[in-house]
Design a protein around this motif. Structure first.
Motif, PDB file in Angstrom:
ATOM      1  N   ALA A  30       0.824  -1.219   0.000  1.00 49.08           N
ATOM      2  CA  ALA A  30       0.000   0.000   0.000  1.00 49.08           C
ATOM      3  C   ALA A  30       0.856   1.267   0.000  1.00 49.08           C
ATOM      4  O   ALA A  30       0.598   2.208   0.759  1.00 49.08           O
ATOM      5  CB  ALA A  30      -0.952  -0.008   1.190  1.00 49.08           C
ATOM      6  N   GLY A  31       1.879   1.284  -0.823  1.00 46.01           N
ATOM      7  CA  GLY A  31       2.715   2.466  -0.969  1.00 46.01           C
ATOM      8  C   GLY A  31       3.831   2.600   0.049  1.00 46.01           C
ATOM      9  O   GLY A  31       4.673   3.502  -0.062  1.00 46.01           O
ATOM     10  N   GLU A  32       3.874   1.698   1.034  1.00 41.53           N
ATOM     11  CA  GLU A  32       4.925   1.752   2.048  1.00 41.53           C
ATOM     12  C   GLU A  32       5.973   0.679   1.748  1.00 41.53           C
ATOM     13  O   GLU A  32       5.639  -0.507   1.633  1.00 41.53           O
ATOM     14  CB  GLU A  32       4.342   1.543   3.445  1.00 41.53           C
ATOM     15  CG  GLU A  32       5.334   1.834   4.556  1.00 41.53           C
ATOM     16  CD  GLU A  32       4.670   1.906   5.919  1.00 41.53           C
ATOM     17  OE1 GLU A  32       5.405   2.040   6.912  1.00 41.53           O
ATOM     18  OE2 GLU A  32       3.416   1.824   5.982  1.00 41.53           O
ATOM     19  N   GLU A  33       7.230   1.113   1.624  1.00 39.95           N
ATOM     20  CA  GLU A  33       8.301   0.209   1.193  1.00 39.95           C
ATOM     21  C   GLU A  33       9.077  -0.355   2.381  1.00 39.95           C
ATOM     22  O   GLU A  33       9.384   0.362   3.334  1.00 39.95           O
ATOM     23  CB  GLU A  33       9.254   0.940   0.243  1.00 39.95           C
ATOM     24  CG  GLU A  33      10.258   0.023  -0.446  1.00 39.95           C
ATOM     25  CD  GLU A  33      11.046   0.737  -1.516  1.00 39.95           C
ATOM     26  OE1 GLU A  33      10.688   0.623  -2.699  1.00 39.95           O
ATOM     27  OE2 GLU A  33      12.021   1.433  -1.158  1.00 39.95           O
ATOM     28  N   TYR A  34       9.392  -1.645   2.275  1.00 39.49           N
ATOM     29  CA  TYR A  34      10.165  -2.334   3.305  1.00 39.49           C
ATOM     30  C   TYR A  34      11.317  -3.081   2.645  1.00 39.49           C
ATOM     31  O   TYR A  34      11.252  -3.435   1.467  1.00 39.49           O
ATOM     32  CB  TYR A  34       9.286  -3.347   4.056  1.00 39.49           C
ATOM     33  CG  TYR A  34       8.075  -2.760   4.718  1.00 39.49           C
ATOM     34  CD1 TYR A  34       8.103  -2.370   6.049  1.00 39.49           C
ATOM     35  CD2 TYR A  34       6.879  -2.613   4.009  1.00 39.49           C
ATOM     36  CE1 TYR A  34       6.974  -1.837   6.666  1.00 39.49           C
ATOM     37  CE2 TYR A  34       5.750  -2.077   4.611  1.00 39.49           C
ATOM     38  CZ  TYR A  34       5.805  -1.701   5.936  1.00 39.49           C
ATOM     39  OH  TYR A  34       4.691  -1.174   6.537  1.00 39.49           O
TER      40      TYR A  34
END
Length: 282
Positions: A30-34
């Motif tokens: 959802a648009g959050e990078e890990y």
């Protein structure tokens, strides 16, 4: 020193070896990078996966990350063998080749033509060859020669994630769910292939073992890895128990490894798999 570098698609976590470097693949929810295995553990990945309606996006290790690792190797006067996720599944191998162009004999890149625990088995093989005292170029030659003997065979618990990823139709997934279909898949020629389908977990486990035997069986003198997706290895432990006779005659204990987001994104939780070198010439 000879160093082994791989990417996190190998699902190697906390090896404890100073001569092994694992570079993270990026996973976006959802648009959050890990960073796989760095800012996102395997457990965190599956907790998020079951909560999200849309599949996460995985992206290749970029060339500059490899360049940083290669620069450190060269600065120390070492050499590096890079073992990547299959080039048919990701651009990570291409990134490694691009970064290696300026490093000449310092770096060699090996396309594993595999993924997850299959890639893991090749990395373990490289470490064994290194520990045996084999020279740099001979290790690379052995890896290129023997990697084709690695087999990865897996049983999926659900078709839901293949549907989400567009690999099968909604109708096929629904029919499979109603019939409790458990597909057995493999990595062949660097790509995912469906070997067969079973109704129910018991038939699925039997089909998985049958497919292992059809490949020629496990070369127990080489590395082999058993893996699972999800928050628990209970399905894998049941498989091991149900087929104890096959394994018990060769090894005293079996280690299991969790499979991370690169492959887990596409197969979902509840999958189990075995990666091994098939019996054949060395």
């Amino acid at each position: 020193m000879i160093r082994i570098i791989t990417d996190s698609a190998s699902d190697i976590v906390d090896s404890g070896r100073e001569d092994l470097t694992v570079l993270p693949i990026n996973i976006t929810f959802a648009g959050e990078e890990y960073q796989d295995g760095v800012t996102m553990t395997h457990r965190m990945f599956y907790e998020k996966l079951v909560e999200c309606d849309e599949l996460p996006i995985t992206s290749q290790v970029p060339p500059y990350v490899f360049e940083e690792a290669f620069g450190e190797v060269k600065e120390k006067g070492d050499q590096a063998i890079v073992i990547t996720l299959s080039s048919r599944l990701s651009g990570t191998c291409q990134s490694a080749h691009m970064a290696a162009e300026e490093y000449g004999d310092t770096v060699r890149v090996v396309d594993s033509e595999n993924a997850s625990i299959g890639q893991h088995a090749l990395v373990e093989y490289a470490l064994r060859l290194k520990d045996s005292g084999l020279p740099f170029e001979e290790i690379v030659e052995k890896l290129e020669k023997d990697k084709g003997r690695i087999r990865l065979v897996a049983l999926l618990d659900t078709l839901e994630y293949l549907k989400k990823g567009g690999r099968i139709s909604r109708a096929a997934a629904m029919a499979g769910s109603l019939l409790s279909i458990k597909p057995v898949i493999a990595i062949q020629g660097g790509e995912v292939a469906i070997l067969g389908k079973a109704r129910g977990s018991r038939q699925g486990n039997n089909l998985l073992t049958e497919q292992i035997r059809l490949t020629g069986g496990v070369d127990f003198d080489k590395p082999f890895v058993l893996g699972y997706t999800g928050l628990s290895d209970s399905l894998l432990q049941k498989y091991i128990m149900d087929h104890e006779a096959y394994w018990k005659s060769h090894v005293d204990a079996l280690e299991t490894s969790s499979v991370g987001g690169t492959i887990g994104t596409h197969v979902g939780p509840g999958a189990i798999g075995v990666a091994f070198f098939s019996v054949g010439e060395n």
